[in-house]
Design an enzyme around this catalytic site. Structure first.
Site, PDB file in Angstrom:
ATOM      1  N   SER A  13      -8.577  10.783   8.778  1.00  0.00           N
ATOM      2  CA  SER A  13      -7.954  11.102   7.488  1.00  0.00           C
ATOM      3  C   SER A  13      -8.956  11.706   6.510  1.00  0.00           C
ATOM      4  O   SER A  13      -8.944  11.387   5.327  1.00  0.00           O
ATOM      5  CB  SER A  13      -7.296   9.863   6.893  1.00  0.00           C
ATOM      6  N   GLY A  14      -9.831  12.578   7.022  1.00  0.00           N
ATOM      7  CA  GLY A  14     -10.639  13.424   6.138  1.00  0.00           C
ATOM      8  C   GLY A  14      -9.788  14.616   5.746  1.00  0.00           C
ATOM      9  O   GLY A  14      -8.562  14.637   5.947  1.00  0.00           O
ATOM     10  N   ALA A  16      -9.425  17.546   7.025  1.00  0.00           N
ATOM     11  CA  ALA A  16      -8.703  18.237   8.106  1.00  0.00           C
ATOM     12  C   ALA A  16      -7.477  17.444   8.556  1.00  0.00           C
ATOM     13  O   ALA A  16      -6.377  18.000   8.702  1.00  0.00           O
ATOM     14  CB  ALA A  16      -9.642  18.470   9.289  1.00  0.00           C
ATOM     15  N   LYS A  35     -10.580   4.858  10.821  1.00  0.00           N
ATOM     16  CA  LYS A  35     -11.202   3.610  11.273  1.00  0.00           C
ATOM     17  C   LYS A  35     -11.910   2.868  10.155  1.00  0.00           C
ATOM     18  O   LYS A  35     -12.428   1.791  10.389  1.00  0.00           O
ATOM     19  CB  LYS A  35     -12.133   3.871  12.441  1.00  0.00           C
ATOM     20  N   GLU A 114     -25.166  29.129  -3.267  1.00  0.00           N
ATOM     21  CA  GLU A 114     -25.907  28.246  -2.358  1.00  0.00           C
ATOM     22  C   GLU A 114     -26.589  29.133  -1.330  1.00  0.00           C
ATOM     23  O   GLU A 114     -26.349  30.351  -1.289  1.00  0.00           O
ATOM     24  CB  GLU A 114     -24.974  27.219  -1.694  1.00  0.00           C
ATOM     25  N   HIS A 231     -29.690  19.341   7.147  1.00  0.00           N
ATOM     26  CA  HIS A 231     -29.743  19.729   5.728  1.00  0.00           C
ATOM     27  C   HIS A 231     -31.184  19.556   5.248  1.00  0.00           C
ATOM     28  O   HIS A 231     -31.824  18.560   5.573  1.00  0.00           O
ATOM     29  CB  HIS A 231     -28.795  18.850   4.915  1.00  0.00           C
ATOM     30  N   ARG A 277     -30.015  27.728   5.440  1.00  0.00           N
ATOM     31  CA  ARG A 277     -30.326  26.300   5.504  1.00  0.00           C
ATOM     32  C   ARG A 277     -31.330  25.946   6.604  1.00  0.00           C
ATOM     33  O   ARG A 277     -32.228  25.129   6.395  1.00  0.00           O
ATOM     34  CB  ARG A 277     -28.991  25.568   5.748  1.00  0.00           C
ATOM     35  N   HIS A 336     -26.848  16.784   9.418  1.00  0.00           N
ATOM     36  CA  HIS A 336     -25.813  16.918   8.388  1.00  0.00           C
ATOM     37  C   HIS A 336     -24.466  17.354   8.949  1.00  0.00           C
ATOM     38  O   HIS A 336     -23.423  16.853   8.525  1.00  0.00           O
ATOM     39  CB  HIS A 336     -26.318  17.941   7.369  1.00  0.00           C
ATOM     40  N   ARG A 371     -23.923  27.022  10.138  1.00  0.00           N
ATOM     41  CA  ARG A 371     -22.803  27.102   9.185  1.00  0.00           C
ATOM     42  C   ARG A 371     -23.273  27.565   7.806  1.00  0.00           C
ATOM     43  O   ARG A 371     -24.272  27.066   7.286  1.00  0.00           O
ATOM     44  CB  ARG A 371     -22.140  25.732   9.054  1.00  0.00           C
ATOM     45  N   LEU A 377     -15.463  22.383   4.202  1.00  0.00           N
ATOM     46  CA  LEU A 377     -14.227  21.894   3.579  1.00  0.00           C
ATOM     47  C   LEU A 377     -13.134  22.941   3.740  1.00  0.00           C
ATOM     48  O   LEU A 377     -11.975  22.623   4.030  1.00  0.00           O
ATOM     49  CB  LEU A 377     -14.457  21.597   2.094  1.00  0.00           C
TER      50      LEU A 377
HETATM   51  P1  FAD Z   1     -14.264  13.603   8.030  1.00  0.00           P
HETATM   52  O1  FAD Z   1     -14.080  13.905   6.627  1.00  0.00           O
HETATM   53  O2  FAD Z   1     -15.604  13.103   8.452  1.00  0.00           O
HETATM   54  O3  FAD Z   1     -13.176  12.509   8.431  1.00  0.00           O
HETATM   55  C1  FAD Z   1     -13.184  11.885   9.682  1.00  0.00           C
HETATM   56  C2  FAD Z   1     -12.070  10.870   9.740  1.00  0.00           C
HETATM   57  O4  FAD Z   1     -11.908  10.437  11.078  1.00  0.00           O
HETATM   58  C3  FAD Z   1     -12.314   9.605   8.927  1.00  0.00           C
HETATM   59  O5  FAD Z   1     -11.104   9.255   8.307  1.00  0.00           O
HETATM   60  C4  FAD Z   1     -12.670   8.548   9.970  1.00  0.00           C
HETATM   61  O6  FAD Z   1     -12.307   7.230   9.622  1.00  0.00           O
HETATM   62  C5  FAD Z   1     -11.806   9.023  11.125  1.00  0.00           C
HETATM   63  N1  FAD Z   1     -12.263   8.581  12.433  1.00  0.00           N
HETATM   64  C6  FAD Z   1     -13.430   8.857  13.066  1.00  0.00           C
HETATM   65  N2  FAD Z   1     -13.446   8.271  14.276  1.00  0.00           N
HETATM   66  C7  FAD Z   1     -12.263   7.624  14.422  1.00  0.00           C
HETATM   67  C8  FAD Z   1     -11.685   6.817  15.434  1.00  0.00           C
HETATM   68  N3  FAD Z   1     -12.331   6.555  16.590  1.00  0.00           N
HETATM   69  N4  FAD Z   1     -10.464   6.287  15.217  1.00  0.00           N
HETATM   70  C9  FAD Z   1      -9.786   6.509  14.055  1.00  0.00           C
HETATM   71  N5  FAD Z   1     -10.291   7.274  13.052  1.00  0.00           N
HETATM   72  C10 FAD Z   1     -11.500   7.817  13.249  1.00  0.00           C
HETATM   73  N6  FAD Z   1     -18.949  20.685   3.310  1.00  0.00           N
HETATM   74  C11 FAD Z   1     -18.600  21.616   2.403  1.00  0.00           C
HETATM   75  O7  FAD Z   1     -17.895  22.576   2.724  1.00  0.00           O
HETATM   76  N7  FAD Z   1     -19.011  21.482   1.114  1.00  0.00           N
HETATM   77  C12 FAD Z   1     -19.779  20.450   0.684  1.00  0.00           C
HETATM   78  O8  FAD Z   1     -20.116  20.369  -0.481  1.00  0.00           O
HETATM   79  C13 FAD Z   1     -20.171  19.475   1.633  1.00  0.00           C
HETATM   80  N8  FAD Z   1     -20.941  18.418   1.268  1.00  0.00           N
HETATM   81  C14 FAD Z   1     -21.192  17.438   2.183  1.00  0.00           C
HETATM   82  C15 FAD Z   1     -21.878  16.298   1.775  1.00  0.00           C
HETATM   83  C16 FAD Z   1     -22.106  15.265   2.663  1.00  0.00           C
HETATM   84  C17 FAD Z   1     -22.851  14.049   2.216  1.00  0.00           C
HETATM   85  C18 FAD Z   1     -21.632  15.368   3.992  1.00  0.00           C
HETATM   86  C19 FAD Z   1     -21.858  14.254   4.963  1.00  0.00           C
HETATM   87  C20 FAD Z   1     -20.954  16.499   4.406  1.00  0.00           C
HETATM   88  C21 FAD Z   1     -20.732  17.538   3.512  1.00  0.00           C
HETATM   89  N9  FAD Z   1     -20.034  18.684   3.891  1.00  0.00           N
HETATM   90  C22 FAD Z   1     -19.707  19.631   2.960  1.00  0.00           C
HETATM   91  C23 FAD Z   1     -19.436  18.773   5.221  1.00  0.00           C
HETATM   92  C24 FAD Z   1     -17.960  18.396   5.127  1.00  0.00           C
HETATM   93  O9  FAD Z   1     -17.803  17.412   4.150  1.00  0.00           O
HETATM   94  C25 FAD Z   1     -17.413  17.893   6.457  1.00  0.00           C
HETATM   95  O10 FAD Z   1     -17.748  18.756   7.491  1.00  0.00           O
HETATM   96  C26 FAD Z   1     -15.893  17.786   6.402  1.00  0.00           C
HETATM   97  O11 FAD Z   1     -15.494  17.095   5.246  1.00  0.00           O
HETATM   98  C27 FAD Z   1     -15.378  17.102   7.643  1.00  0.00           C
HETATM   99  O12 FAD Z   1     -14.028  16.841   7.455  1.00  0.00           O
HETATM  100  P2  FAD Z   1     -13.175  16.225   8.642  1.00  0.00           P
HETATM  101  O13 FAD Z   1     -11.811  16.015   8.106  1.00  0.00           O
HETATM  102  O14 FAD Z   1     -13.331  17.050   9.842  1.00  0.00           O
HETATM  103  O15 FAD Z   1     -13.892  14.824   8.976  1.00  0.00           O
HETATM  104  C1  SIN Z   2     -24.416  20.494  -0.198  1.00  0.00           C
HETATM  105  O1  SIN Z   2     -23.854  20.193  -1.248  1.00  0.00           O
HETATM  106  O2  SIN Z   2     -25.597  20.854  -0.111  1.00  0.00           O
HETATM  107  C2  SIN Z   2     -23.637  20.402   1.059  1.00  0.00           C
HETATM  108  C3  SIN Z   2     -22.864  21.630   1.209  1.00  0.00           C
HETATM  109  C4  SIN Z   2     -22.424  21.797   2.625  1.00  0.00           C
HETATM  110  O3  SIN Z   2     -22.797  21.030   3.501  1.00  0.00           O
HETATM  111  O4  SIN Z   2     -21.686  22.752   2.852  1.00  0.00           O
END
Ligand code: FAD
Ligand code: SIN
Length: 511
Positions: A13-14, A16, A35, A114, A231, A277, A336, A371, A377
């Site tokens: 539930s991120g 995506a 989770k 950036e 990062h 980066r 990262h 990337r 995001l």
């Molecule tokens: P996530 O947001 O990581 O969500 C994963 C989900 O899967 C969670 O809900 C978790 O509980 C669930 N999950 C995992 N395993 C299981 C399982 N076995 N069973 C059930 N649920 C599970 N990107 C940008 O574009 N801009 C930014 O400014 C930026 N800043 C960042 C800052 C930080 C600190 C970090 C760590 C990353 C950043 N990124 C940024 C990268 C970006 O945030 C991520 O790549 C993106 O949000 C991933 O989204 P997602 O939905 O794929 O996964």
């Molecule tokens: C950051 O804010 O530096 C993270 C941005 C990203 O991972 O895209």
């Protein structure tokens, strides 16, 4: 939960998973799992912003396209990048319509530069809380949809695959410590990346590569696993986690200095602090190898502005005794982002029938070898929506499928907790030292040997005991995550050994 009988099972539930679930809910009943609760994801922690061209000036979309391609060092999938930059703006406008607020200066959206972006096209929310704003907006939207059901604290263990068709997943209810099969006519993995494979990472603890490991076990194709983004700037203190110090801090004028007070980035790249980066990361690493400490310096900037612009970072750093406006902040790189993952087409379809993937767990080809900042995001929003829409055409399961008895494979989790903690430490340290920012044929061989010694965990009987005892609850998740970390580590090393030349984030000192 086993009585819910969803049409579509969304795991994660991120950004995506949420975005995919919202679209999928138009075509059937959706169950969305996580989770660790709604606030535990990389999405929630995202700081710098989201890259998207909202002004209609000619050439702006093409320029975003070109920067993404250039950052990816020729390994991006052109068509996927086109989809990203062209559909991105509508996904952002839609978020705004759903209530998201992005920062403005006057009547215009505030944008920042950036690394490797030619133009400032990165939108942000509340200074450095962009991810939290997007997640909040998507959750609020999702909660208004009657046939979208949230199931927090449910851990997906393995996909159920019969006759080459993905039909659901085995899920651990972490509160009850019971396992249930959840069947669905479409399954989406949106479990995020795998930062926890490394001992230094900006990623939250839930990011253990589960989706990638599940896909590998189920026989789905993964690719680009050698490309892990490190990062350049995370907080580097003995008592602090590798907390991210956003690239936007350099975008606003922050400088990198070594312990001699010297600015060193110009010696590595003409764009200095805003070089791509991977280059900034290796420059910092190089300085550290020469015995220097490295600091992010914003002390020349107006302190009120610095605090107001980066309120989340300011608050966290203060907890560790660092004032971001007055102190030089000690930094070091950290794992990262995972460019590699489950291979998908432009609709998030994987090589396994009825399995989709979206977000960081997937490899759509938009990132290539490296990337572009703030494209993640956007990828989650754009390809999440595409996956959700693609579920429209999925027919019901042909018949009630046979459910394999998971428990037949094992009994109670056999090893003591200490074994898993020790194994995780071994995997993470090995990956950081030997498969990290700088690799070599020798270090990769050493790492593979070490990981092979951990592989017994994959054949170990899986934790399956329905029990309410606290320790066994922990050990179930710990054992499952350890198994996944080992599998993902092996996949990264295998891919890294196969790529003999340095490119983007994959850097071999002996190539
Ligand atoms: P996530 O947001 O990581 O969500 C994963 C989900 O899967 C969670 O809900 C978790 O509980 C669930 N999950 C995992 N395993 C299981 C399982 N076995 N069973 C059930 N649920 C599970 N990107 C940008 O574009 N801009 C930014 O400014 C930026 N800043 C960042 C800052 C930080 C600190 C970090 C760590 C990353 C950043 N990124 C940024 C990268 C970006 O945030 C991520 O790549 C993106 O949000 C991933 O989204 P997602 O939905 O794929 O996964
Ligand atoms: C950051 O804010 O530096 C993270 C941005 C990203 O991972 O895209």
């Amino acid at each position: 939960m086993k009585n819910i009988a969803p049409d579509f099972l969304l795991i994660g539930s991120g950004v995506a998973g949420l975005r995919a679930a919202i679209s999928a809910s138009r075509y059937g009943r959706v169950l969305i799992l996580n989770k660790g609760g709604l606030n535990e994801s990389s999405s929630q922690k995202a700081q710098g912003g989201v890259a998207a061209v909202l002004n209609a000036e000619e050439g702006e979309i093409d320029s975003h396209y070109q920067d993404t391609i250039d950052a990816g060092r020729g390994l991006c999938h052109d068509e996927a990048v086109r989809v990203l930059v062209e559909e991105g703006p509508n996904r952002i406008l839609e978020l705004i319509e759903w209530g998201a607020t992005f920062d403005k200066i006057g009547s215009q959206f505030a944008t920042v530069l950036e690394g490797a972006h030619r133009k400032g096209r990165i939108l942000r929310a509340q200074g450095d809380a962009t991810g939290a704003e997007i997640v909040k907006t998507l959750v609020e939207k999702a909660r208004k949809i009657p046939n979208l059901i949230f199931s927090p604290n449910h851990f997906a263990i393995d996909l159920i695959v019969e006759d080459g068709i993905c039909q659901g997943a085995w899920v651990l209810d972490q509160a009850k410590n019971t396992m249930d099969p959840i069947l669905a006519r479409g399954v989406v993995l949106a479990t995020g990346g795998a930062g926890q494979v490394f001992s230094r990472t900006t990623n939250p603890t839930v990011v253990t590569g589960d989706g990638i490991a599940m896909a590998i076990r189920a026989g789905a194709m993964v690719s680009d696993m050698e490309f892990v983004q490190f990062h350049p700037t995370s907080l580097f203190l003995s008592n602090a986690p590798a907390f991210l110090l956003s690239e936007a801090m350099r975008g606003e004028g922050g400088l990198l200095r070594n312990s001699d007070g010297k600015l060193f980035m110009a010696a590595y790249h003409p764009d200095s602090e805003l070089a791509p980066r991977d280059i900034v990361t290796r420059a910092i690493w190089h300085q550290m190898r020469q015995g220097q400490s490295v600091f992010l310096d914003l002390t020349h900037m107006e302190s009120a502005y610095v605090r107001e612009r980066f309120p989340t970072i300011d608050k966290t750093c203060r907890e560790y005794g660092v004032d971001i406006a007055c102190d030089k902040i000690p930094v070091a790189p950290a794992a990262h982002y995972m460019m590699g993952g489950i291979k998908t087409d432009l609709f998030g379809r994987t090589s396994l029938n009825r399995l989709w993937a979206a977000g960081e767990v997937a490899t759509t080809g938009v990132h290539g070898a490296n990337r572009l900042a703030s494209n993640a995001l956007l990828e989650g929003l754009v390809f999440g929506a595409r996956v959700g829409d693609d579920l429209k055409n999925v027919a019901p399961l042909p018949q009630t499928p046979p459910i394999p008895l998971f428990n037949q494979r094992g009994g109670i989790c056999p090893s003591p907790l200490e074994t898993y903690y020790a194994m995780q430490k071994c995997v993470k340290d090995t990956m950081w030292h030997d498969v990290g920012i700088i690799r070599s044929a020798k270090s990769l061989e050493r790492a593979m040997k070490q990981i092979k010694e951990c592989e017994w965990v994959m054949n170990e009987p899986l934790p399956a005991a329905p029990t309410n005892k606290g320790e066994e609850k922990i050990s179930s998740r710990l054992a499952l995550e350890t198994r996944n970390l080992v599998i993902v580590a092996a996949a990264i090393i295998t891919a890294a050994r196969a790529r003999k030349e340095s490119i983007g984030a994959h850097f071999l000192e002996d190539s």
